[in-house]
Design a protein around this motif. Structure first.
Motif, PDB file in Angstrom:
ATOM      1  N   LEU A 153      -2.091  10.235 -12.940  1.00 56.96           N
ATOM      2  CA  LEU A 153      -2.091   9.124 -12.141  1.00 56.96           C
ATOM      3  C   LEU A 153      -2.370   7.801 -12.946  1.00 56.96           C
ATOM      4  N   LEU A 154      -3.332   8.029 -13.832  1.00 54.85           N
ATOM      5  CA  LEU A 154      -3.239   7.178 -14.935  1.00 54.85           C
ATOM      6  C   LEU A 154      -2.139   7.057 -15.690  1.00 54.85           C
ATOM      7  N   GLU A 155      -1.638   7.850 -16.001  1.00 55.38           N
ATOM      8  CA  GLU A 155      -0.201   7.737 -16.878  1.00 55.38           C
ATOM      9  C   GLU A 155       0.756   6.836 -15.973  1.00 55.38           C
ATOM     10  N   LYS A 156       1.012   7.357 -14.742  1.00 58.14           N
ATOM     11  CA  LYS A 156       2.227   6.544 -14.056  1.00 58.14           C
ATOM     12  C   LYS A 156       1.612   4.890 -13.753  1.00 58.14           C
ATOM     13  N   SER A 157       0.280   4.923 -13.568  1.00 55.35           N
ATOM     14  CA  SER A 157      -0.322   3.277 -13.640  1.00 55.35           C
ATOM     15  C   SER A 157      -0.117   2.533 -14.878  1.00 55.35           C
ATOM     16  N   ALA A 158       0.114   3.182 -16.019  1.00 50.15           N
ATOM     17  CA  ALA A 158       0.255   2.571 -17.427  1.00 50.15           C
ATOM     18  C   ALA A 158       1.901   2.319 -17.404  1.00 50.15           C
ATOM     19  N   GLU A 159       2.596   3.342 -17.013  1.00 52.03           N
ATOM     20  CA  GLU A 159       3.933   3.053 -16.974  1.00 52.03           C
ATOM     21  C   GLU A 159       4.540   1.913 -16.226  1.00 52.03           C
ATOM     22  N   LEU A 160       3.932   1.758 -14.869  1.00 56.38           N
ATOM     23  CA  LEU A 160       4.318   0.624 -14.029  1.00 56.38           C
ATOM     24  C   LEU A 160       3.632  -0.704 -14.384  1.00 56.38           C
ATOM     25  N   GLU A 161       2.528  -0.545 -15.180  1.00 57.11           N
ATOM     26  CA  GLU A 161       2.183  -1.886 -15.729  1.00 57.11           C
ATOM     27  C   GLU A 161       3.341  -2.295 -16.792  1.00 57.11           C
ATOM     28  N   ILE A 178       9.130   1.014  -9.364  1.00 53.44           N
ATOM     29  CA  ILE A 178       8.754   1.946  -8.278  1.00 53.44           C
ATOM     30  C   ILE A 178      10.087   1.807  -7.136  1.00 53.44           C
ATOM     31  N   LYS A 179      11.199   1.258  -7.921  1.00 50.47           N
ATOM     32  CA  LYS A 179      12.595   1.334  -6.886  1.00 50.47           C
ATOM     33  C   LYS A 179      12.884   2.555  -6.384  1.00 50.47           C
ATOM     34  N   GLU A 180      12.676   3.618  -7.154  1.00 53.78           N
ATOM     35  CA  GLU A 180      13.286   5.058  -6.699  1.00 53.78           C
ATOM     36  C   GLU A 180      11.976   5.873  -6.006  1.00 53.78           C
ATOM     37  N   MET A 181      10.795   5.582  -6.499  1.00 54.44           N
ATOM     38  CA  MET A 181       9.660   6.055  -5.932  1.00 54.44           C
ATOM     39  C   MET A 181       9.246   5.524  -4.554  1.00 54.44           C
ATOM     40  N   CYS A 182       9.429   4.371  -4.245  1.00 57.00           N
ATOM     41  CA  CYS A 182       9.335   3.789  -3.034  1.00 57.00           C
ATOM     42  C   CYS A 182       9.922   2.905  -2.848  1.00 57.00           C
ATOM     43  N   GLY A 189      -0.273  14.132  -7.274  1.00 57.51           N
ATOM     44  CA  GLY A 189      -0.840  15.490  -7.127  1.00 57.51           C
ATOM     45  C   GLY A 189      -1.848  15.528  -6.101  1.00 57.51           C
ATOM     46  N   PHE A 190      -2.258  14.270  -5.599  1.00 65.39           N
ATOM     47  CA  PHE A 190      -3.570  14.036  -4.677  1.00 65.39           C
ATOM     48  C   PHE A 190      -3.240  14.380  -3.319  1.00 65.39           C
ATOM     49  N   SER A 191      -3.891  14.666  -2.389  1.00 67.19           N
ATOM     50  CA  SER A 191      -3.393  15.001  -0.979  1.00 67.19           C
ATOM     51  C   SER A 191      -3.457  13.575  -0.406  1.00 67.19           C
ATOM     52  N   GLU A 192      -2.450  13.683   0.864  1.00 73.61           N
ATOM     53  CA  GLU A 192      -2.762  12.279   1.613  1.00 73.61           C
ATOM     54  C   GLU A 192      -4.104  12.203   2.095  1.00 73.61           C
ATOM     55  N   GLU A 193      -4.802  13.115   2.510  1.00 68.11           N
ATOM     56  CA  GLU A 193      -6.067  13.055   3.049  1.00 68.11           C
ATOM     57  C   GLU A 193      -7.068  12.302   2.229  1.00 68.11           C
ATOM     58  N   VAL A 194      -6.895  12.104   0.582  1.00 73.72           N
ATOM     59  CA  VAL A 194      -7.901  11.624   0.014  1.00 73.72           C
ATOM     60  C   VAL A 194      -7.422  10.414  -0.547  1.00 73.72           C
ATOM     61  N   PHE A 195      -6.184   9.931  -0.032  1.00 73.73           N
ATOM     62  CA  PHE A 195      -5.597   8.771  -0.484  1.00 73.73           C
ATOM     63  C   PHE A 195      -6.696   7.290  -0.349  1.00 73.73           C
ATOM     64  N   ARG A 238       0.631  -1.163  -0.060  1.00 78.46           N
ATOM     65  CA  ARG A 238      -0.023   0.050  -0.039  1.00 78.46           C
ATOM     66  C   ARG A 238       0.690   1.262   0.010  1.00 78.46           C
ATOM     67  N   ARG A 239       2.190   1.002   0.753  1.00 80.97           N
ATOM     68  CA  ARG A 239       3.052   2.410   0.370  1.00 80.97           C
ATOM     69  C   ARG A 239       3.457   2.696  -1.038  1.00 80.97           C
ATOM     70  N   ILE A 240       3.342   1.594  -1.818  1.00 80.93           N
ATOM     71  CA  ILE A 240       3.498   1.920  -3.350  1.00 80.93           C
ATOM     72  C   ILE A 240       2.299   2.889  -4.006  1.00 80.93           C
ATOM     73  N   LEU A 241       1.172   2.239  -3.835  1.00 78.36           N
ATOM     74  CA  LEU A 241       0.175   3.014  -4.442  1.00 78.36           C
ATOM     75  C   LEU A 241      -0.054   4.455  -3.813  1.00 78.36           C
ATOM     76  N   LYS A 242       0.170   4.523  -2.508  1.00 75.18           N
ATOM     77  CA  LYS A 242       0.032   5.656  -1.754  1.00 75.18           C
ATOM     78  C   LYS A 242       1.266   6.860  -2.473  1.00 75.18           C
ATOM     79  N   ALA A 243       2.473   6.154  -2.785  1.00 75.65           N
ATOM     80  CA  ALA A 243       3.593   7.125  -3.343  1.00 75.65           C
ATOM     81  C   ALA A 243       2.957   7.640  -4.804  1.00 75.65           C
ATOM     82  N   ILE A 244       2.195   6.492  -5.338  1.00 74.01           N
ATOM     83  CA  ILE A 244       1.855   7.053  -6.903  1.00 74.01           C
ATOM     84  C   ILE A 244       0.845   8.152  -6.776  1.00 74.01           C
TER      85      ILE A 244
END
Length: 419
Positions: free
Chosen positions: A231-239, A246-250, A190-196, A179-185
């Motif tokens: 968010l959708l762009e990052k998700s597609a890249e990770l796919e 995600i090595k550097e991101m999280c 650009g989303f706030s932590e409150e709406v994660f 879940r820390r990976i998804l949270k980092a993404i």
């Protein structure tokens, strides 16, 4: 008005169905114990504040609440301002994790520092009753409490894997994420932590509604368009990039998953384990590792779980690391019944006799047969023997014998099976 039907969403079980359920429960329990897990039992009822005060996700909306009784209820009803939530003091448990957390907080001093628990039993959810969705169903959980290392995840995943293989489900896929990976993404988009949590709930529907469905739902919630697209762009890249993406991101999530994937991947024979960054799991109490198991082309998982390091602290005031996994017992049973699998080799024999025979001699003969066969049941022989044998065959008897006299050997004949 009386009815012969069980309450909506509840079920009765015929002998064949009950036999399958007991067999599966026994196999799961035995395999769990082989890995050193010990069984406990917790209350079906929980205090309503415990049920509603945690991170049970959508399940908190499905609680069967139990109304207060006697003077307390009368006093509430006599008041001027009354809220529906005030009428309940207890509720039926909706999973086995929350009761385990309460149990551990209450009994911690009597338990080992690393506690490996088995819980098996019914849970209750006020679901909208439909095919495949029940208001009471069994769960078969294992949890490790007190181990902060990912050895706990590795041991639990290995145990669940060996259990599924024992039940004949060899070719399954373990999906794993953190879940820390998804949270980092989400936050880096650009989303706030409150709406994660809210964004994660929407992303959890990806396999059901697709990318366009995710885009539409997030836009309907009035989130920033640029953040949604990133968010959708990052998700597609990770796919396409997989775990290395995600090595550097999280880095903490990467290191955790790489260890688990390396060990379990080395053990995989008929099954496989894969990183899936879109995996969310519905419970809000998960803190890092999450996993679920899919089988064949079914549109649902047959097992799932994750790590919940903060949940015990909410009750006891002291955080204790914990991780758990639950097999989808009802789904396993439904598959076994629908595929008509041969579950065991127990020899179940019907011993028939007529009313002219001595009951004492018949019982003695049955007792001797039980030394040779697993199950021997007595039945008075009916005039329409063929019809009686058909009924016994349908009741899963493997053979029958006819008692003629104490001096005559009983010939046990198998029921012929049509291939």
């Amino acid at each position: 008005m009386y009815t012969t039907l069980p309450p909506t969403g509840m079920r009765d079980f015929l002998p064949r169905e009950k036999a399958v359920r007991e067999f599966v429960m026994s196999e799961i329990r035995d395999e769990y114990k082989k890995s050193g897990f010990t069984e406990i039992e917790t209350s079906y009822l929980e205090n309503i504040d415990n049920l509603t005060g945690g991170d049970g996700g959508e399940n908190t909306k499905l609680i069967f609440k139990i109304m207060q009784r006697g003077e307390k209820l009368e006093k509430l009803l006599a008041g001027d301002a009354i809220h529906a939530d005030d009428l309940a003091d207890y509720g039926l448990r909706f999973d086995l994790t929350l009761p385990l957390v309460r149990f551990y907080a209450n009994n911690r001093n009597e338990l080992p520092s690393i506690f490996k628990a088995i819980q098996m039993g019914p849970v209750f959810r006020a679901e909208r009753a439909q095919k495949g969705r029940y208001r009471s169903f069994a769960q078969c959980d294992i949890d490790i409490i007190g181990d902060e290392s990912n050895l706990a995840e590795i041991e639990i995943i290995q145990t669940i894997s060996s259990t599924l293989k024992r039940l004949g489900f060899g070719e399954f896929t373990i999906k794993i994420s953190d879940r820390r990976i998804l949270k980092a993404i989400v936050i880096s988009s650009g989303f706030s932590e409150e709406v994660f949590g809210d964004v994660a709930i929407t992303l959890d529907k990806l396999d059901k509604i697709g990318i366009e469905g995710i885009r539409k739902e997030l836009n309907a919630k009035n989130y920033d368009t640029a953040a949604i697209e990133l968010l959708l762009e990052k998700s597609a890249e990770l796919e396409s990039q997989g775990l290395e993406g995600i090595k550097e991101m999280c880095p903490e999530g990467y290191d955790n998953l790489k260890d688990i994937l390396d060990v379990i991947g080395g053990l995989a024979d008929t099954f496989k384990i894969v990183f899936d960054h879109t995996l969310v799991r519905g419970m809000g109490y998960y803190t890092s590792t999450i996993f679920e198991i899919t089988y064949s082309d079914l549109g649902y998982s047959i097992a799932g779980g994750g790590r919940y390091d903060k949940m015990i602290g909410k009750i006891s005031g002291i955080d204790v690391p914990a991780v758990g996994f639950s097999i989808g017992f009802e789904r396993i049973v439904d598959i076994l019944i629908s595929e008509e699998r041969q579950l065991n080799n127990a020899q179940k024999i019907a011993l028939l006799f007529d009313d002219q025979k001595s009951i004492s001699e018949v019982v003695t003969a049955a007792t001797k047969l039980r030394q040779e066969y697993d199950i021997v049941s007595l039945y008075r022989m009916k005039k329409k023997l063929g019809k009686q044998l058909t009924q016994l065959d349908r009741a899963a008897y493997t053979g029958y014998g006819i008692f003629r006299s104490a001096d005559e050997a009983i010939e046990v004949k198998p029921f012929e099976k049509n291939e």
